[in-house]
Design a protein around this motif. Structure first.
Motif, mmCIF file in Angstrom:
data_model
loop_
_atom_site.group_PDB
_atom_site.id
_atom_site.type_symbol
_atom_site.label_atom_id
_atom_site.label_comp_id
_atom_site.label_asym_id
_atom_site.label_seq_id
_atom_site.Cartn_x
_atom_site.Cartn_y
_atom_site.Cartn_z
ATOM 1 N N HIS A 46 13.210 56.676 55.245
ATOM 2 C CA HIS A 46 13.784 57.459 56.343
ATOM 3 C C HIS A 46 12.681 57.937 57.288
ATOM 4 C CE1 HIS A 46 16.300 60.412 58.418
ATOM 5 N NE2 HIS A 46 17.333 59.774 57.895
ATOM 6 N N PRO A 47 12.944 57.952 58.601
ATOM 7 C CA PRO A 47 11.904 58.400 59.547
ATOM 8 C C PRO A 47 11.588 59.887 59.444
ATOM 9 C CG PRO A 47 13.976 57.965 60.690
ATOM 10 C CD PRO A 47 14.137 57.453 59.291
ATOM 11 N N SER A 48 12.534 60.690 58.949
ATOM 12 C CA SER A 48 12.292 62.129 58.844
ATOM 13 C C SER A 48 11.422 62.435 57.632
ATOM 14 C CB SER A 48 13.623 62.880 58.718
ATOM 15 O OG SER A 48 13.393 64.231 58.361
ATOM 16 N N PRO A 49 10.291 63.124 57.816
ATOM 17 C CA PRO A 49 9.447 63.459 56.653
ATOM 18 C C PRO A 49 10.150 64.396 55.684
ATOM 19 C CG PRO A 49 8.697 64.621 58.612
ATOM 20 C CD PRO A 49 9.736 63.647 59.072
ATOM 21 N N TRP A 50 11.040 65.244 56.211
ATOM 22 C CA TRP A 50 11.789 66.141 55.336
ATOM 23 C C TRP A 50 12.718 65.344 54.418
ATOM 24 C CZ3 TRP A 50 9.956 70.931 55.723
ATOM 25 C CH2 TRP A 50 9.374 71.323 56.933
ATOM 26 N N GLN A 51 13.408 64.385 55.005
ATOM 27 C CA GLN A 51 14.336 63.577 54.220
ATOM 28 C C GLN A 51 13.594 62.712 53.208
ATOM 29 O OE1 GLN A 51 17.676 63.811 54.512
ATOM 30 N NE2 GLN A 51 18.000 62.375 52.838
ATOM 31 N N ARG A 52 12.403 62.259 53.577
ATOM 32 C CA ARG A 52 11.659 61.379 52.677
ATOM 33 C C ARG A 52 11.344 62.075 51.361
ATOM 34 N NH1 ARG A 52 8.888 59.318 57.367
ATOM 35 N NH2 ARG A 52 7.146 60.743 57.039
ATOM 36 N N GLY A 198 27.777 62.402 50.989
ATOM 37 C CA GLY A 198 28.547 62.341 52.230
ATOM 38 C C GLY A 198 27.900 63.127 53.356
ATOM 39 N N ILE A 199 27.420 64.325 53.042
ATOM 40 C CA ILE A 199 26.755 65.143 54.065
ATOM 41 C C ILE A 199 25.471 64.474 54.541
ATOM 42 C CG2 ILE A 199 25.616 67.359 54.468
ATOM 43 C CD1 ILE A 199 27.606 68.522 52.373
ATOM 44 N N ALA A 200 24.709 63.907 53.602
ATOM 45 C CA ALA A 200 23.455 63.247 53.971
ATOM 46 C C ALA A 200 23.700 62.026 54.855
ATOM 47 C CB ALA A 200 22.689 62.846 52.714
ATOM 48 N N LYS A 201 24.845 61.366 54.680
ATOM 49 C CA LYS A 201 25.148 60.207 55.521
ATOM 50 C C LYS A 201 25.477 60.628 56.951
ATOM 51 C CE LYS A 201 27.650 56.806 54.197
ATOM 52 N NZ LYS A 201 26.665 55.729 54.414
ATOM 53 N N ILE A 202 26.043 61.821 57.102
ATOM 54 C CA ILE A 202 26.407 62.283 58.444
ATOM 55 C C ILE A 202 25.193 62.836 59.179
ATOM 56 C CG2 ILE A 202 27.821 63.946 59.720
ATOM 57 C CD1 ILE A 202 29.884 63.693 57.460
ATOM 58 N N HIS A 203 24.371 63.610 58.464
ATOM 59 C CA HIS A 203 23.164 64.155 59.103
ATOM 60 C C HIS A 203 22.103 64.369 58.030
ATOM 61 C CE1 HIS A 203 20.432 66.602 61.469
ATOM 62 N NE2 HIS A 203 21.155 66.328 62.549
ATOM 63 N N SER A 204 20.923 63.847 58.279
ATOM 64 C CA SER A 204 19.835 63.983 57.315
ATOM 65 C C SER A 204 19.129 65.316 57.503
ATOM 66 C CB SER A 204 18.836 62.835 57.485
ATOM 67 O OG SER A 204 18.272 62.874 58.784
ATOM 68 N N LEU A 205 18.186 65.590 56.616
ATOM 69 C CA LEU A 205 17.424 66.837 56.705
ATOM 70 C C LEU A 205 16.435 66.788 57.866
ATOM 71 C CD1 LEU A 205 16.710 67.406 52.915
ATOM 72 C CD2 LEU A 205 18.329 68.650 54.349
#
Length: 205
Positions: A46-52, A198-205
């Motif tokens: 994922h491009p977001s470091p938080w999500q990674r 489901g929430i992570a699919k709609i919007h990542s951290l």
């Protein structure tokens, strides 16, 4: 087709069809389980470091907790019928279910800090663009999984305290309450995992 052993003596060394089927079933089961358990590692792309990092840590903890909780919850059904042979295994699994659920909640609170970030946080975006996801799914995800730890702690204590005598006739109410609590842990864990994905699919951290 059965090969005659006097013509083909090596036929006796060939695996039976049932053995081949058993190997295939176990192989596919292990492959499916491994694929499911490695699902959080996709967050590393994922491009977001938080999500990674938060996604990998919390996702791994949540999946492990759910797998153990579901397996433990399924053992509650034979326990409810009075099967005493599963009690040693059930005591151990209930303990680890509680520990993994606690780790999942702790890592979830770490990720929740980023979720509530005022700038670039998923909470603000969801409230503006998809309030149903936050007000229903996130609230469910946030609170129901918290029940897994106290329920798991209570079940673990009861199973260790009563031992094999929990299946005795005089302890039927305790047995029923423990079995229902283990089933509830399973459903809370499953619900938390599904809503979290489901929430992570709609919007990542």
């Amino acid at each position: 087709m059965v090969l005659p052993s006097h013509i083909y003596p090596e036929a006796q060394n060939l695996p039976k069809q049932t053995e081949i089927a058993k190997v295939c079933v176990y192989g596919l089961s292990i492959l499916s389980a491994a694929t499911f358990l490695f699902l959080p590692l996709f967050n590393l792309l994922h491009p977001s470091p938080w999500q990674r990092w938060m996604g990998v840590v919390h996702g791994s903890a949540a999946i492990l907790a759910t797998v153990v909780a579901v397996y433990t919850g399924h053992l509650a059904f034979p326990l409810l019928r009075g099967a005493s042979k599963i009690l040693p295994q059930l005591r151990t699994l209930t303990f680890w279910t509680t520990v993994l659920a606690l780790l999942s909640i702790v890592s979830g609170n770490w990720a929740y800090m980023r979720y509530r970030a005022p700038i670039g946080g998923a909470r603000a975006w969801l409230q503006s663009n998809s309030p149903l996801v936050h007000n229903v799914f996130m609230e469910y995800h946030e609170f129901t999984v918290l029940f897994t730890v106290p329920l798991g702690t209570a079940c673990a204590w009861i199973l260790w305290r009563y031992g094999d005598s929990i299946v005795d006739k005089k302890n039927v109410p305790v047995l029923a309450a423990t079995s229902i609590a283990l089933m509830a842990i399973m459903f809370f864990a499953l619900g938390g995992l599904v809503t979290g994905i489901g929430i992570a699919k709609i919007h990542s951290l």
